[in-house]
Every structure is written in structure tokens, then in C-alpha cells.
Scaffold this active site. Structure first.
Site, mmCIF file in Angstrom:
data_model
loop_
_atom_site.group_PDB
_atom_site.id
_atom_site.type_symbol
_atom_site.label_atom_id
_atom_site.label_comp_id
_atom_site.label_asym_id
_atom_site.label_seq_id
_atom_site.Cartn_x
_atom_site.Cartn_y
_atom_site.Cartn_z
ATOM 1 N N ASP A 1 0.821 -1.223 0.000
ATOM 2 C CA ASP A 1 0.000 0.000 0.000
ATOM 3 C C ASP A 1 0.852 1.268 0.000
ATOM 4 O O ASP A 1 0.526 2.247 -0.690
ATOM 5 C CB ASP A 1 -0.944 0.020 1.214
ATOM 6 C CG ASP A 1 -2.248 -0.731 0.939
ATOM 7 O OD1 ASP A 1 -2.353 -1.404 -0.108
ATOM 8 O OD2 ASP A 1 -3.165 -0.642 1.794
ATOM 9 N N ASN B 1 -4.430 -2.033 -4.665
ATOM 10 C CA ASN B 1 -5.696 -2.131 -3.921
ATOM 11 C C ASN B 1 -5.628 -1.243 -2.684
ATOM 12 O O ASN B 1 -6.196 -1.557 -1.638
ATOM 13 C CB ASN B 1 -5.965 -3.590 -3.530
ATOM 14 C CG ASN B 1 -7.432 -3.807 -3.189
ATOM 15 O OD1 ASN B 1 -8.262 -2.902 -3.360
ATOM 16 N ND2 ASN B 1 -7.766 -4.980 -2.695
ATOM 17 N N ASP C 1 -11.437 -2.632 10.884
ATOM 18 C CA ASP C 1 -10.336 -3.539 10.537
ATOM 19 C C ASP C 1 -10.020 -4.491 11.699
ATOM 20 O O ASP C 1 -9.947 -5.713 11.516
ATOM 21 C CB ASP C 1 -9.075 -2.753 10.150
ATOM 22 C CG ASP C 1 -9.270 -1.952 8.857
ATOM 23 O OD1 ASP C 1 -10.330 -2.107 8.209
ATOM 24 O OD2 ASP C 1 -8.362 -1.178 8.488
ATOM 25 N N GLU D 1 -11.192 -5.386 0.915
ATOM 26 C CA GLU D 1 -10.345 -6.198 0.032
ATOM 27 C C GLU D 1 -11.106 -7.353 -0.603
ATOM 28 O O GLU D 1 -10.779 -7.842 -1.676
ATOM 29 C CB GLU D 1 -9.138 -6.719 0.804
ATOM 30 C CG GLU D 1 -8.025 -5.707 0.980
ATOM 31 C CD GLU D 1 -8.293 -4.639 2.012
ATOM 32 O OE1 GLU D 1 -9.475 -4.385 2.350
ATOM 33 O OE2 GLU D 1 -7.322 -4.024 2.486
ATOM 34 N N HIS E 1 -5.218 -9.452 3.050
ATOM 35 C CA HIS E 1 -4.195 -9.567 4.090
ATOM 36 C C HIS E 1 -4.765 -9.893 5.457
ATOM 37 O O HIS E 1 -4.206 -10.684 6.217
ATOM 38 C CB HIS E 1 -3.361 -8.276 4.138
ATOM 39 C CG HIS E 1 -4.180 -7.018 4.288
ATOM 40 N ND1 HIS E 1 -3.784 -5.941 5.022
ATOM 41 C CD2 HIS E 1 -5.402 -6.668 3.796
ATOM 42 C CE1 HIS E 1 -4.688 -4.986 4.973
ATOM 43 N NE2 HIS E 1 -5.680 -5.400 4.221
ATOM 44 N N ARG E 2 -5.907 -9.256 5.792
ATOM 45 C CA ARG E 2 -6.448 -9.472 7.147
ATOM 46 C C ARG E 2 -7.028 -10.879 7.318
ATOM 47 O O ARG E 2 -7.000 -11.431 8.419
ATOM 48 C CB ARG E 2 -7.478 -8.403 7.501
ATOM 49 C CG ARG E 2 -6.885 -7.017 7.485
ATOM 50 C CD ARG E 2 -7.620 -5.981 8.282
ATOM 51 N NE ARG E 2 -7.074 -4.687 7.920
ATOM 52 C CZ ARG E 2 -5.884 -4.219 8.338
ATOM 53 N NH1 ARG E 2 -5.149 -4.920 9.170
ATOM 54 N NH2 ARG E 2 -5.450 -3.038 7.923
ATOM 55 N N LYS F 1 0.199 -6.487 1.583
ATOM 56 C CA LYS F 1 -0.533 -5.209 1.469
ATOM 57 C C LYS F 1 -0.172 -4.256 2.612
ATOM 58 O O LYS F 1 -0.001 -3.055 2.395
ATOM 59 C CB LYS F 1 -2.045 -5.463 1.455
ATOM 60 C CG LYS F 1 -2.862 -4.211 1.152
ATOM 61 C CD LYS F 1 -4.337 -4.527 0.990
ATOM 62 C CE LYS F 1 -5.121 -3.361 0.401
ATOM 63 N NZ LYS F 1 -5.411 -2.276 1.311
HETATM 64 O O1 S3P Z 1 -8.732 6.081 6.242
HETATM 65 C C1 S3P Z 1 -8.122 5.029 6.475
HETATM 66 O O2 S3P Z 1 -6.884 5.013 6.684
HETATM 67 C C2 S3P Z 1 -8.882 3.774 6.520
HETATM 68 C C3 S3P Z 1 -10.241 3.788 6.717
HETATM 69 C C4 S3P Z 1 -11.048 2.567 6.870
HETATM 70 O O3 S3P Z 1 -11.839 2.411 5.717
HETATM 71 P P1 S3P Z 1 -13.419 2.833 5.626
HETATM 72 O O4 S3P Z 1 -13.532 4.251 5.961
HETATM 73 O O5 S3P Z 1 -13.713 2.522 4.203
HETATM 74 O O6 S3P Z 1 -14.141 1.954 6.602
HETATM 75 C C5 S3P Z 1 -10.184 1.330 7.081
HETATM 76 O O7 S3P Z 1 -10.936 0.171 6.890
HETATM 77 C C6 S3P Z 1 -9.006 1.311 6.151
HETATM 78 O O8 S3P Z 1 -8.203 0.161 6.335
HETATM 79 C C7 S3P Z 1 -8.118 2.506 6.394
HETATM 80 C C1 PEP Z 2 -9.772 -1.838 4.243
HETATM 81 C C2 PEP Z 2 -8.451 -1.877 4.183
HETATM 82 O O1 PEP Z 2 -7.682 -1.265 3.242
HETATM 83 P P1 PEP Z 2 -7.878 0.025 2.316
HETATM 84 O O2 PEP Z 2 -6.975 1.056 2.893
HETATM 85 O O3 PEP Z 2 -7.430 -0.424 0.959
HETATM 86 O O4 PEP Z 2 -9.311 0.435 2.358
HETATM 87 C C3 PEP Z 2 -7.679 -2.647 5.191
HETATM 88 O O5 PEP Z 2 -6.439 -2.468 5.255
HETATM 89 O O6 PEP Z 2 -8.251 -3.437 5.941
#
Ligand code: S3P
Ligand code: PEP
Length: 430
Positions: free
Chosen positions: A49, A92, A316, A344, A389-390, A415
Site C-alpha cells: 500500500d 488495492n 479492521d 479487500e 491480508h487481514r 498489502k
Molecule cells: O482512512 C483510512 O486510513 C482507513 C479507513 C477505513 O476504511 P473505511 O472508511 O472505508 O471503513 C479502514 O478500513 C481502512 O483500512 C483505512
Molecule cells: C480496508 C483496508 O484497506 P484500504 O486502505 O485499501 O481500504 C484494510 O487495510 O483493511
């Protein structure tokens, strides 16, 4: 396909230094690139990422220099990108795709943004709709409402409030907030409907403030970024350890007696997933804190307590609770997690399917999951991870129930946590 056979364990103990927070790393990289001045970033996450964000910023003409194993120097370009035409690939990484879309839509240029196949199934329509209100020129190159996207030069007018929905992903609001100062106009943002994953907005506002932009706010409904806002480098910035990554090790300590200590994070973290510790405490896991560490241990009677919790604030880390539920004394319900379906993979479906393979009784609803642990975990389950990944990290914890388990495609952890399984082996050696 590659797979990893994990041996059965009943004990977990040891110390892990956490990788940097994904959410903080990708926000910090973008803000540093948009700031005036040079930023030294310490303890940046090294993962797919963050590689996507680094790669895109480089393609947009930002000078990035690796100065140590986990350290980077970013030369900010004062609210602009010099490269005005590019084809950008964002894998992703939601934390790269959404904020880069908003920044480029406001700055203008000819860009295409694409990702892996799953990214093209993850919605972005609510963000695009918001950007269009301000005059941005964005086209869908595939299905309406989803990447890939084409961005063209446009004249941006933020004189009217920009309305944005936040009930599918908070990343849309994060993206709009971070890009707002680039308009050099006063931007008013109004959130329509219920905002989900709220703590991630706090991370965004906190880091914007570190880079010199204070956002006026009225709760979660209305945010104002004034015309004179611009990002300035704070000089040096330290990235906290990742709280979501910490959840696997803290759960391991609670399931496998412990103590397991994670280093690089503590109580005053700006990451919402730090609240995972509260959920684990409710399950009777023992949590203690220090300067820059957290320790977890198992409950004294050896069984965790079942949980019934609204997990909207920790989407998460809530996946880790679904696995902890296998070790609880009754049925656990995790509620208000509809966003699992657009991450994901469809995480509600994936989690239900794979938990059943280890013997759990699972009810999957539109926005909840209910898990009743089996009397005995089914040995030798082969877990599919859906390029998530999770899923891979979560299911490694099942081996702490004294059963062998196989994880398919373990490399998907890249990721956010490329050496996860090496670290997991470190706490399950005894
Ligand atoms: O802003 C961020 O860093 C994130 C927000 C969350 O997503 P959502 O807002 O889509 O739930 C989380 O699931 C993602 O891993 C990271
Ligand atoms: C939802 C996730 O990733 P993303 O930042 O791609 O949304 C995650 O890391 O669980």
C-alpha cells in the site's frame, strides 16, 4: 497457489516491534508531498500500500529519498504536482486511491487512475459526486461509480458547500478534507447521512494540523477549510506502529496465555484501532500499557468471554475479534460492519465461510456476524484468503487453539505487513 502450513500451538509469548501505521504512512506521504519544505518521515510502513503511494508521488514529480531502513525524506512541492499527464496504478490501496483522486481532481491535469481487479469493484462514486459539485472533470472508464477513472483539467469553484456521503467509506471524506487546501478557496464540506469509521477522520484532521492546516468543524456534519490554508512541513514526523497490525499479536497474547508485547504504540495513539484493546478487555483479555508498548495476557480462567459489540469504529481490528470469538465461552456478535462487504473482499462472506471450516456456527447478516465457537476446533482446515491480508493474518491465530491450519496465498499480507508470518513465528516458538 502457495500455501503455508502452520503447526498447532497453545502458547504465545514474546515481543514484536510493529510496522508503521498504514493510515498514518500514506496520509503523511501525501501531505509531505503537498507541503512547502522538506519532511523527514521516520518509521514509515514498507508494504504494498505504501509502495503504491510512493510510486504515484514519484510519477507526479515529487522528490522522495530513502534515508534509512524505514526513513524517508520528501521534498514538498508546495501544493502542486509538476507532472500534468500520467497513468497511475494504485493497486488495492484505498488510502492511496481515494486521496490521490481528490488531489488530482482539484489540481488538474490529464490522468488515468487504475488498480487491481478488486479495486475496480470497490465504490468511489460518493467521492466523485462530491468532486463534481466543485467543477472537477472526472469520467468513469469502466462501471459507473467505480475505478478506473480519467481526470481532466477543470476550473474548480468551491463557493457552494460540497456535500458528501460518508456511509460507504470514511476515506471519501478524508480525501476531500486533505485535498481542500489545494483549491486555495474556502471549502465547506457537509456530510450527508451517517458517517462510518469516524476515528479515521480524526487521524486525517490530526495529521492535517501537524502540517499546519486547522479544520473548523461542527461535529461530524460540517467541516470548513479556509482559503488561506496551506500545508507546511513539520520538519520531522514519526509514524506510530500500526494499531490494526497490533491486534493480531494482542489477540495472540489473550488466546495463548501471553505475555505478548507490541512495541511502537500506546494509549494516546491517534489511531482508532487502539480501541481494539477495550474490546479485548471486555473479552477478559488482560491489557497493560507502558511508554511505547502494550502487553496482553490471557484471562486467568483460560477462556475468553463472548462479546456483543457495535464495531463501526474499528472495522479492521473487528476482524481479529471474529477469530478471538472462537476461543470465547459463548456466542459473539459483531454489529454495524456493513463496510466489510466493500473492502479487500466481501469480508462478511469470506469470514463466515472460513470460520465454518474450523467448525464454528456462523450467522451472517447484511451488516453483522454472529459466531458460536465449536466444542473443538476442526484440525487441518485449509483457509482461503481472497487476496485479503487481514483474512490471512486473522486465521493464523486459529493455530493457537492447538490445531494445524493451512493458509492459502499467505503472500497477500504484503498489502500492509510483508513479514507478518515471520513475526508470528517469533511469538509461537515455545
Ligand atoms: O482512512 C483510512 O486510513 C482507513 C479507513 C477505513 O476504511 P473505511 O472508511 O472505508 O471503513 C479502514 O478500513 C481502512 O483500512 C483505512
Ligand atoms: C480496508 C483496508 O484497506 P484500504 O486502505 O485499501 O481500504 C484494510 O487495510 O483493511
Amino acid at each position: 497457489m502457495e500455501s503455508l502450513a502452520l503447526k498447532p500451538h497453545t502458547k504465545a509469548s514474546g515481543t514484536i516491534t510493529l510496522p508503521g501505521s498504514k493510515s498514518i504512512s500514506n496520509r503523511t506521504l501525501l501531505l509531505a508531498a503537498l507541503a512547502s519544505g522538506t519532511t523527514e518521515i521516520r518509521d514509515l510502513l514498507a508494504s504494498d500500500d505504501t509502495d503504491r503511494m510512493l510510486d504515484v508521488l514519484q510519477k507526479l514529480g515529487i522528490k522522495l529519498q530513502k534515508t534509512g531502513e524505514r526513513d524517508w525524506q520528501v521534498t514538498g512541492n508546495n501544493g502542486a504536482f509538476d507532472i500534468k499527464q500520467a497513468e497511475l496504478f494504485l493497486g488495492n490501496a484505498g488510502t492511496a486511491f481515494r486521496p490521490i483522486t481528490a488531489a488530482l481532481a482539484f489540481l488538474g491535469g490529464d490522468y488515468t487512475l487504475s488498480g487491481v481487479a478488486r479495486m475496480h469493484e470497490r465504490p468511489i462514486g460518493d467521492l466523485v459526486d462530491a468532486l463534481l459539485q466543485a467543477g472537477a472533470d472526472i469520467e468513469y472508464l469502466g462501471n459507473s461509480g467505480f475505478p478506473p477513472l480519467k481526470i481532466s483539467p477543470a476550473s474548480i469553484d468551491a463557493s457552494k458547500p460540497i456535500k458528501i456521503r460518508g456511509d460507504v467509506s470514511s476515506q471519501f471524506l478524508t480525501a476531500l478534507l486533505m485535498a481542500a487546501p489545494l483549491t486555495k478557496q474556502t471549502v465547506t464540506i457537509e456530510v450527508i447521512g451517517e458517517l462510518i469509521s469516524k476515528p479515521y477522520i480524526e487521524i486525517t484532521l490530526n495529521l492535517m494540523a501537524k502540517f499546519g492546516v486547522e479544520v473548523e468543524r461542527d461535529g461530524w456534519q460540517r467541516f470548513v477549510i479556509t482559503a488561506n490554508s496551506h500545508y507546511k512541513s513539520p520538519g520531522r514526523i514519526f509514524v506510530e506502529g500500526d494499531a490494526s497490525s497490533a491486534s493480531y499479536f494482542l489477540a495472540a497474547g489473550a488466546i495463548g496465555a501471553g505475555p505478548v508485547r507490541v512495541q511502537g504504540i500506546t494509549k494516546n495513539s491517534i489511531q482508532g484501532d487502539i480501541k481494539f484493546t477495550e474490546a479485548l478487555s471486555k473479552m477478559d483479555g488482560n491489557i497493560s500499557w507502558g511508554d511505547n508498548w502494550i502487553v496482553s495476557k490471557g484471562p486467568t480462567n483460560n477462556k475468553l468471554k463472548a462479546l456483543n459489540m457495535d464495531c463501526n469504529h474499528i472495522p479492521d481490528a473487528a476482524m481479529t475479534l471474529a477469530i478471538a470469538a472462537l476461543f470465547a465461552d459463548g456466542t459473539t456478535t459483531l454489529r454495524n460492519i456493513a463496510s466489510w462487504r466493500v473492502k479487500e473482499t466481501d469480508r462478511l462472506a469470506a469470514m463466515a465461510t472460513e470460520l465454518r471450516k474450523v467448525g464454528a456456527t456462523v450467522e451472517e447478516g447484511a451488516d453483522y456476524i454472529r459466531i458460536t465457537p465449536p466444542e473443538k476446533l476442526t484440525p487441518n482446515a485449509v483457509i482461503d484468503t481472497y487476496d485479503d491480508h487481514r483474512m490471512a493474518m486473522c486465521f493464523s491465530l486459529v493455530s493457537l487453539g492447538g490445531v494445524p491450519i493451512t493458509i492459502n496465498d499467505p503472500g497477500c499480507v504484503a498489502k500492509t505487513f510483508p513479514d507478518y508470518f515471520e513475526r508470528f513465528a517469533q511469538i509461537t516458538q515455545n
